[in-house]
Design a protein around this motif. Structure first.
Motif, PDB file in Angstrom:
ATOM      1  N   PRO A 291      -0.771  -1.197  -6.788  1.00 14.77           N
ATOM      2  CA  PRO A 291       0.630  -1.421  -7.133  1.00 14.77           C
ATOM      3  C   PRO A 291       0.777  -2.257  -8.393  1.00 14.77           C
ATOM      4  O   PRO A 291      -0.102  -3.057  -8.730  1.00 14.77           O
ATOM      5  CB  PRO A 291       1.179  -2.174  -5.922  1.00 14.77           C
ATOM      6  CG  PRO A 291      -0.016  -2.860  -5.332  1.00 14.77           C
ATOM      7  CD  PRO A 291      -1.190  -1.950  -5.592  1.00 14.77           C
ATOM      8  N   ASN A 292       1.902  -2.074  -9.085  1.00 18.31           N
ATOM      9  CA  ASN A 292       2.212  -2.833 -10.294  1.00 18.31           C
ATOM     10  C   ASN A 292       3.346  -3.811 -10.003  1.00 18.31           C
ATOM     11  O   ASN A 292       4.518  -3.418  -9.985  1.00 18.31           O
ATOM     12  CB  ASN A 292       2.614  -1.878 -11.420  1.00 18.31           C
ATOM     13  CG  ASN A 292       2.992  -2.624 -12.694  1.00 18.31           C
ATOM     14  OD1 ASN A 292       2.791  -3.833 -12.801  1.00 18.31           O
ATOM     15  ND2 ASN A 292       3.553  -1.909 -13.660  1.00 18.31           N
ATOM     16  N   PRO A 293       3.036  -5.098  -9.769  1.00 12.65           N
ATOM     17  CA  PRO A 293       4.084  -6.061  -9.408  1.00 12.65           C
ATOM     18  C   PRO A 293       5.183  -6.193 -10.455  1.00 12.65           C
ATOM     19  O   PRO A 293       6.314  -6.573 -10.118  1.00 12.65           O
ATOM     20  CB  PRO A 293       3.316  -7.377  -9.243  1.00 12.65           C
ATOM     21  CG  PRO A 293       1.911  -6.961  -8.948  1.00 12.65           C
ATOM     22  CD  PRO A 293       1.698  -5.703  -9.748  1.00 12.65           C
TER      23      PRO A 293
ATOM     24  N   SER B 194       0.837  -1.206   0.000  1.00  8.69           N
ATOM     25  CA  SER B 194       0.000   0.000   0.000  1.00  8.69           C
ATOM     26  C   SER B 194       0.869   1.252   0.000  1.00  8.69           C
ATOM     27  O   SER B 194       0.559   2.241  -0.670  1.00  8.69           O
ATOM     28  CB  SER B 194      -0.920   0.012   1.217  1.00  8.69           C
ATOM     29  OG  SER B 194      -1.834  -1.053   1.172  1.00  8.69           O
ATOM     30  N   PHE B 195       1.974   1.225   0.752  1.00  4.83           N
ATOM     31  CA  PHE B 195       2.883   2.374   0.778  1.00  4.83           C
ATOM     32  C   PHE B 195       3.705   2.449  -0.501  1.00  4.83           C
ATOM     33  O   PHE B 195       4.070   3.537  -0.959  1.00  4.83           O
ATOM     34  CB  PHE B 195       3.809   2.307   1.991  1.00  4.83           C
ATOM     35  CG  PHE B 195       3.653   3.474   2.910  1.00  4.83           C
ATOM     36  CD1 PHE B 195       3.788   4.778   2.466  1.00  4.83           C
ATOM     37  CD2 PHE B 195       3.355   3.280   4.242  1.00  4.83           C
ATOM     38  CE1 PHE B 195       3.630   5.859   3.310  1.00  4.83           C
ATOM     39  CE2 PHE B 195       3.190   4.353   5.109  1.00  4.83           C
ATOM     40  CZ  PHE B 195       3.335   5.642   4.642  1.00  4.83           C
ATOM     41  N   LEU B 196       4.007   1.296  -1.076  1.00  6.20           N
ATOM     42  CA  LEU B 196       4.751   1.265  -2.329  1.00  6.20           C
ATOM     43  C   LEU B 196       4.011   2.070  -3.402  1.00  6.20           C
ATOM     44  O   LEU B 196       4.612   2.868  -4.115  1.00  6.20           O
ATOM     45  CB  LEU B 196       4.920  -0.198  -2.742  1.00  6.20           C
ATOM     46  CG  LEU B 196       5.657  -0.586  -4.006  1.00  6.20           C
ATOM     47  CD1 LEU B 196       6.174  -2.019  -3.881  1.00  6.20           C
ATOM     48  CD2 LEU B 196       4.750  -0.480  -5.227  1.00  6.20           C
ATOM     49  N   ALA B 197       2.687   1.882  -3.481  1.00  6.84           N
ATOM     50  CA  ALA B 197       1.905   2.511  -4.547  1.00  6.84           C
ATOM     51  C   ALA B 197       1.285   3.841  -4.147  1.00  6.84           C
ATOM     52  O   ALA B 197       0.743   4.551  -4.999  1.00  6.84           O
ATOM     53  CB  ALA B 197       0.797   1.561  -4.990  1.00  6.84           C
ATOM     54  N   ASN B 198       1.359   4.174  -2.857  1.00 10.17           N
ATOM     55  CA  ASN B 198       0.719   5.399  -2.360  1.00 10.17           C
ATOM     56  C   ASN B 198       1.693   6.171  -1.484  1.00 10.17           C
ATOM     57  O   ASN B 198       1.739   5.976  -0.268  1.00 10.17           O
ATOM     58  CB  ASN B 198      -0.544   5.038  -1.569  1.00 10.17           C
ATOM     59  CG  ASN B 198      -1.594   4.364  -2.423  1.00 10.17           C
ATOM     60  OD1 ASN B 198      -2.393   5.011  -3.080  1.00 10.17           O
ATOM     61  ND2 ASN B 198      -1.564   3.028  -2.439  1.00 10.17           N
ATOM     62  N   PRO B 199       2.492   7.039  -2.087  1.00  6.39           N
ATOM     63  CA  PRO B 199       3.483   7.786  -1.305  1.00  6.39           C
ATOM     64  C   PRO B 199       2.862   8.578  -0.168  1.00  6.39           C
ATOM     65  O   PRO B 199       3.503   8.781   0.866  1.00  6.39           O
ATOM     66  CB  PRO B 199       4.113   8.729  -2.335  1.00  6.39           C
ATOM     67  CG  PRO B 199       3.774   8.165  -3.667  1.00  6.39           C
ATOM     68  CD  PRO B 199       2.515   7.395  -3.514  1.00  6.39           C
TER      69      PRO B 199
END
Length: 356
Positions: free
Chosen positions: A335-337, A315-320
């Protein structure tokens, strides 16, 4: 009432919310495992986390498990990480470094042919590792000699000193997910005899030596530890995970760490049990939980005292700006794996933030 936006003291460090960023390997280091300006940009974008726990970082050379992961053992790496900590602090954030030894998850093709080390000569089965030669099966590791272990313990302590020199507020000792410390802890991967194998006290000896050495180096109030009692990633298992981690929770109280960070589930769903409840019952310090929390569940868990904070991963990876999105009830980016481990900014620093 305590909620996700109530400040929290983690040992020596005061954080302004309980929405933490979990450590996420992203493979963006370059050259000799040196952190880059792009990594500084990525972490600074996420500085609104109560605490960023930066990705698994090599304590010693020759122990690569991810090809492009960062290290913290050379002057160039310390300088590279300083770019990140300065950027995060300038944005008002706090950041910890996860210090790590890959153990049997390392591979000769990533380490100039060096055979990986582990508590026992048991290879990871059923999984593959990315190398410069493509995907490879894991190799059989070499069982560490007892006399070799103190040098690794010293490596963790020096990594903690280096992390502080690089500007990190604290460190998290990586004792999860089938890497070296976790390999010693769980009886599926530790088949050696005493003093570092056998009963749970002996299997935990390496962990305690590392925690004590790191605490002596930088202060226990700047040290956390991460566990994954149930996670079968990297071919891991234990015959009694609830019993082991209930005992560990009780035993760790005397060490006065800044926090314990617990992964509550198994990536693959093979092992099922409640480990969070017993650890919460027996551990008296700060407890951070991770894995599969929605914002709503996290809010409830903190409000009810089940945990002190929640660490969010993808969630943090895709939402700064994840804390702002949670506070406003806004939709989250997906997120885009495909870009989790690829070089460059795509899927790394280009996720959109909310319009102000």
């Amino acid at each position: 009432m305590t909620d996700l936006f109530t400040p929290l003291r983690l040992g020596a460090v005061e954080i302004n919310n309980r929405v933490l960023m979990a450590p996420l390997t992203r493979c963006r280091a370059e050259g000799e495992h040196v952190p880059t300006p792009l990594m500084a940009e990525y972490y600074a974008q996420r500085a609104s986390a109560g605490l960023i726990i930066a990705e698994a970082t090599m304590i010693l050379p020759g122990n690569s498990a991810f090809w492009h992961e960062p290290g913290i053992y050379s002057p160039a790496q310390i300088a590279g990480w300083r770019l990140t900590t300065d950027a995060v602090h300038a944005a008002g954030g706090k950041i910890a470094l996860q210090i790590w030894h890959g153990g049997r998850a390392c591979h000769p093709d990533l380490n100039d042919g060096a055979i990986p080390v582990a508590p026992s000569a048991i290879a990871i089965s059923g999984e593959e590792v990315h190398t410069p030669k493509g995907k490879q099966s894991y190799t059989v590791p070499r069982a560490l000699q007892d006399a070799e272990i103190p040098a690794i313990v010293a490596g963790f302590a020096q990594a903690a000193r280096n992390a502080r020199e690089a500007g990190f507020d604290m460190v998290e000792v990586h004792a999860a997910n089938g890497y070296l410390i976790d390999e010693f802890l769980r009886d599926g991967s530790n088949q050696r005899q005493a003093p570092y194998g056998g009963n749970r006290e002996a299997r935990a000896r390496f962990l305690f030596e590392v925690l004590d050495a790191v605490s002596a180096a930088i202060g226990a109030d700047r040290v956390g530890v991460r566990f994954s009692p149930l996670n079968s990633f990297n071919d891991m298992q234990d015959s009694d995970p609830v019993g082991l981690y209930t005992w560990l929770a009780e035993t760790l109280n005397d060490r006065h760490l800044a926090f314990v960070h617990l992964m509550r589930a198994d990536f693959y769903g093979k092992q099922q049990a409640d480990v969070l409840g017993p650890v919460r019952k027996h551990y008296q310090g700060n407890l951070i939980a991770n894995m599969g929390y929605s914002p709503a569940e996290a809010e409830t868990a903190v409000a009810e005292g089940l945990v002190d904070a929640v660490a969010f991963g993808t969630s943090f990876l895709a939402n700064p700006d994840l804390p702002a999105r949670i506070r406003k009830g806004s939709a989250l980016n997906e997120p885009n794996p495909a870009t989790f481990y690829t070089p460059g900014p795509e899927g790394y620093t280009d996720y959109p933030t909310l319009a102000i």
